[in-house]
Design a protein around this motif. Structure first.
Motif, PDB file in Angstrom:
ATOM      1  N   TRP A  62      -9.743 -35.245 -33.030  1.00 45.92           N
ATOM      2  CA  TRP A  62     -10.066 -33.883 -33.438  1.00 45.92           C
ATOM      3  C   TRP A  62     -10.327 -33.874 -34.935  1.00 45.92           C
ATOM      4  N   ARG A  63     -11.430 -33.266 -35.337  1.00 41.06           N
ATOM      5  CA  ARG A  63     -11.810 -33.309 -36.749  1.00 41.06           C
ATOM      6  C   ARG A  63     -12.272 -31.940 -37.222  1.00 41.06           C
ATOM      7  N   ALA A  64     -11.983 -31.658 -38.491  1.00 36.13           N
ATOM      8  CA  ALA A  64     -12.439 -30.425 -39.137  1.00 36.13           C
ATOM      9  C   ALA A  64     -13.156 -30.781 -40.429  1.00 36.13           C
ATOM     10  N   VAL A  65     -14.333 -30.218 -40.629  1.00 35.78           N
ATOM     11  CA  VAL A  65     -15.081 -30.400 -41.874  1.00 35.78           C
ATOM     12  C   VAL A  65     -15.465 -29.029 -42.408  1.00 35.78           C
ATOM     13  N   ASP A  66     -15.753 -28.963 -43.706  1.00 40.17           N
ATOM     14  CA  ASP A  66     -16.168 -27.683 -44.272  1.00 40.17           C
ATOM     15  C   ASP A  66     -17.680 -27.599 -44.357  1.00 40.17           C
ATOM     16  N   GLN A  67     -18.186 -26.575 -45.018  1.00 45.51           N
ATOM     17  CA  GLN A  67     -19.628 -26.320 -45.070  1.00 45.51           C
ATOM     18  C   GLN A  67     -20.398 -27.400 -45.830  1.00 45.51           C
ATOM     19  N   ASP A  68     -19.702 -28.205 -46.636  1.00 40.70           N
ATOM     20  CA  ASP A  68     -20.343 -29.290 -47.383  1.00 40.70           C
ATOM     21  C   ASP A  68     -20.219 -30.637 -46.686  1.00 40.70           C
ATOM     22  N   ASP A  80     -13.709 -18.459 -48.944  1.00 39.81           N
ATOM     23  CA  ASP A  80     -15.024 -18.297 -48.314  1.00 39.81           C
ATOM     24  C   ASP A  80     -15.511 -19.581 -47.641  1.00 39.81           C
ATOM     25  N   ASP A  81     -14.604 -20.547 -47.437  1.00 42.83           N
ATOM     26  CA  ASP A  81     -14.967 -21.787 -46.747  1.00 42.83           C
ATOM     27  C   ASP A  81     -15.288 -21.516 -45.279  1.00 42.83           C
ATOM     28  N   ILE A  82     -16.080 -22.418 -44.714  1.00 45.55           N
ATOM     29  CA  ILE A  82     -16.397 -22.373 -43.289  1.00 45.55           C
ATOM     30  C   ILE A  82     -15.879 -23.659 -42.663  1.00 45.55           C
ATOM     31  N   TRP A  83     -15.045 -23.521 -41.644  1.00 45.97           N
ATOM     32  CA  TRP A  83     -14.508 -24.688 -40.951  1.00 45.97           C
ATOM     33  C   TRP A  83     -15.341 -24.997 -39.720  1.00 45.97           C
ATOM     34  N   LEU A 137      -4.183 -25.116 -41.591  1.00 43.07           N
ATOM     35  CA  LEU A 137      -3.665 -23.974 -42.343  1.00 43.07           C
ATOM     36  C   LEU A 137      -2.603 -24.408 -43.340  1.00 43.07           C
ATOM     37  N   ARG A 138      -1.770 -25.375 -42.954  1.00 44.61           N
ATOM     38  CA  ARG A 138      -0.733 -25.863 -43.849  1.00 44.61           C
ATOM     39  C   ARG A 138      -1.331 -26.652 -45.013  1.00 44.61           C
ATOM     40  N   LYS A 139      -2.291 -27.510 -44.719  1.00 47.34           N
ATOM     41  CA  LYS A 139      -2.885 -28.351 -45.765  1.00 47.34           C
ATOM     42  C   LYS A 139      -3.768 -27.548 -46.713  1.00 47.34           C
ATOM     43  N   GLN A 140      -4.585 -26.659 -46.158  1.00 48.78           N
ATOM     44  CA  GLN A 140      -5.536 -25.923 -46.982  1.00 48.78           C
ATOM     45  C   GLN A 140      -4.868 -24.788 -47.744  1.00 48.78           C
ATOM     46  N   GLY A 141      -3.875 -24.176 -47.138  1.00 49.66           N
ATOM     47  CA  GLY A 141      -3.164 -23.102 -47.829  1.00 49.66           C
ATOM     48  C   GLY A 141      -3.844 -21.746 -47.774  1.00 49.66           C
ATOM     49  N   VAL A 142      -5.087 -21.691 -47.334  1.00 41.13           N
ATOM     50  CA  VAL A 142      -5.819 -20.428 -47.209  1.00 41.13           C
ATOM     51  C   VAL A 142      -6.581 -20.429 -45.885  1.00 41.13           C
ATOM     52  N   ARG A 143      -6.882 -19.240 -45.387  1.00 45.01           N
ATOM     53  CA  ARG A 143      -7.678 -19.129 -44.175  1.00 45.01           C
ATOM     54  C   ARG A 143      -9.161 -19.159 -44.526  1.00 45.01           C
ATOM     55  N   PRO A 144      -9.986 -19.692 -43.646  1.00 40.87           N
ATOM     56  CA  PRO A 144     -11.428 -19.742 -43.935  1.00 40.87           C
ATOM     57  C   PRO A 144     -12.082 -18.382 -43.664  1.00 40.87           C
ATOM     58  N   SER A 184      -3.548 -40.904 -54.335  1.00 46.30           N
ATOM     59  CA  SER A 184      -3.720 -40.658 -55.769  1.00 46.30           C
ATOM     60  C   SER A 184      -5.043 -39.970 -56.091  1.00 46.30           C
ATOM     61  N   LEU A 185      -5.923 -39.825 -55.106  1.00 41.84           N
ATOM     62  CA  LEU A 185      -7.202 -39.162 -55.332  1.00 41.84           C
ATOM     63  C   LEU A 185      -7.044 -37.656 -55.200  1.00 41.84           C
ATOM     64  N   ARG A 186      -7.799 -36.919 -55.979  1.00 39.15           N
ATOM     65  CA  ARG A 186      -7.748 -35.462 -55.915  1.00 39.15           C
ATOM     66  C   ARG A 186      -8.502 -34.944 -54.693  1.00 39.15           C
ATOM     67  N   ARG A 187      -7.881 -34.024 -53.973  1.00 37.83           N
ATOM     68  CA  ARG A 187      -8.527 -33.386 -52.844  1.00 37.83           C
ATOM     69  C   ARG A 187      -9.349 -32.195 -53.310  1.00 37.83           C
ATOM     70  N   LYS A 188     -10.370 -31.875 -52.546  1.00 36.02           N
ATOM     71  CA  LYS A 188     -11.190 -30.702 -52.837  1.00 36.02           C
ATOM     72  C   LYS A 188     -10.351 -29.446 -52.655  1.00 36.02           C
ATOM     73  N   ARG A 189     -10.464 -28.527 -53.588  1.00 36.70           N
ATOM     74  CA  ARG A 189      -9.671 -27.294 -53.527  1.00 36.70           C
ATOM     75  C   ARG A 189     -10.236 -26.345 -52.480  1.00 36.70           C
ATOM     76  N   ALA A 190      -9.371 -25.821 -51.632  1.00 36.82           N
ATOM     77  CA  ALA A 190      -9.800 -24.896 -50.582  1.00 36.82           C
ATOM     78  C   ALA A 190     -10.115 -23.521 -51.170  1.00 36.82           C
ATOM     79  N   LYS A 191     -11.090 -22.839 -50.550  1.00 35.03           N
ATOM     80  CA  LYS A 191     -11.476 -21.493 -50.981  1.00 35.03           C
ATOM     81  C   LYS A 191     -11.488 -20.557 -49.776  1.00 35.03           C
TER      82      LYS A 191
END
Length: 234
Positions: A94-100, A74-77, A125-132, A65-72
């Motif tokens: 295996w873990r992936a984090v963004d620039q924040d 210009d993100d860095i994985w 790629l499926r979850k984020q919907g955009v490429r970094p 029920s929590l909102r996820r951060k919107r992918a952009k």
């Protein structure tokens, strides 16, 4: 599609107490017995086994029920894998984090090879919907091979020291692992890490919030949305 609400029926404790106990367990590296003791100090008598059942039933539902951060775009994985021993067998988280430092995804796998790296990238790629804009990893060659198989046209860097953000993201879960005296099963590890990281994502301010006021406001907003999520589950 509307979400099916979680029912609090046949629970003799109020929703606010259940939500608070679940929040304590997943927000901090606490055992069920420590959460039991903290509630007892407030005059609330509830067993650690009850808290365990609450965590299993409500933890994942609250997170959904929590909102996820919107992918952009210009993100860095930052991608990394860490060794986890479960019942004497070696697994890799295996873990992936963004620039924040926001945890995008994590998956427990038995292998540390191209197939495992490809599975992580495919899920991302499926979850984020955009490429970094850029992908940063350690020097494990499996990342580059998986990127080629997926024909992923993004900049890929793997120099020493660049991936500290992903490596540091393992530390909170390592503390939790020590509290639990290691994970008991692969499924339990995956379930806990998913909820634990999602709650941490929500309450830990991003690195961009450099001053105390912005961090305070971020946490107040997180508490408000957490309360909303637990009400929606009613």
């Amino acid at each position: 599609m509307s979400k099916i609400p979680v029912s609090y029926k046949r629970h003799r404790f109020p929703r606010e107490l259940i939500a608070h106990a679940v929040w304590l367990y997943f927000r901090f590296p606490l055992s069920f017995r420590l959460v039991e003791e903290m509630l007892l100090e407030r005059g609330i008598v509830v067993s650690y086994e009850t808290i365990r059942r609450w965590s299993l039933k409500f933890g994942a539902e609250y997170v959904r029920s929590l909102r996820r951060k919107r992918a952009k775009r210009d993100d860095i994985w930052h991608l990394d894998e860490v060794r986890v021993v479960i019942s004497g067998h070696i697994h890799w988280l295996w873990r992936a984090v963004d620039q924040d430092g926001y945890i995008l995804d994590e998956i427990l796998q038995k292998r540390r090879n191209t197939k495992a790296a490809k599975r992580l990238l495919t899920r991302l790629l499926r979850k984020q919907g955009v490429r970094p804009r850029r992908m940063i990893t350690d020097k494990l060659s499996s990342y580059g091979a998986a990127k080629c198989e997926l024909r992923l046209s993004v900049q890929h860097l793997s120099r020493k020291g660049l991936n500290n953000r992903a490596e540091n993201s393992h530390l909170p879960l390592r503390k939790r692992e020590r509290t639990m005296q290691r994970f008991r099963s692969p499924g339990g590890c995956q379930r806990l890490s998913t909820v634990f990281s999602a709650v941490r994502n929500f309450f830990v301010p991003p690195a961009a919030n450099a001053n105390a006021l912005s961090r305070h406001i971020h946490r107040l907003q997180a508490f408000a949305q957490w309360n909303t999520a637990t009400i929606l589950a009613a």
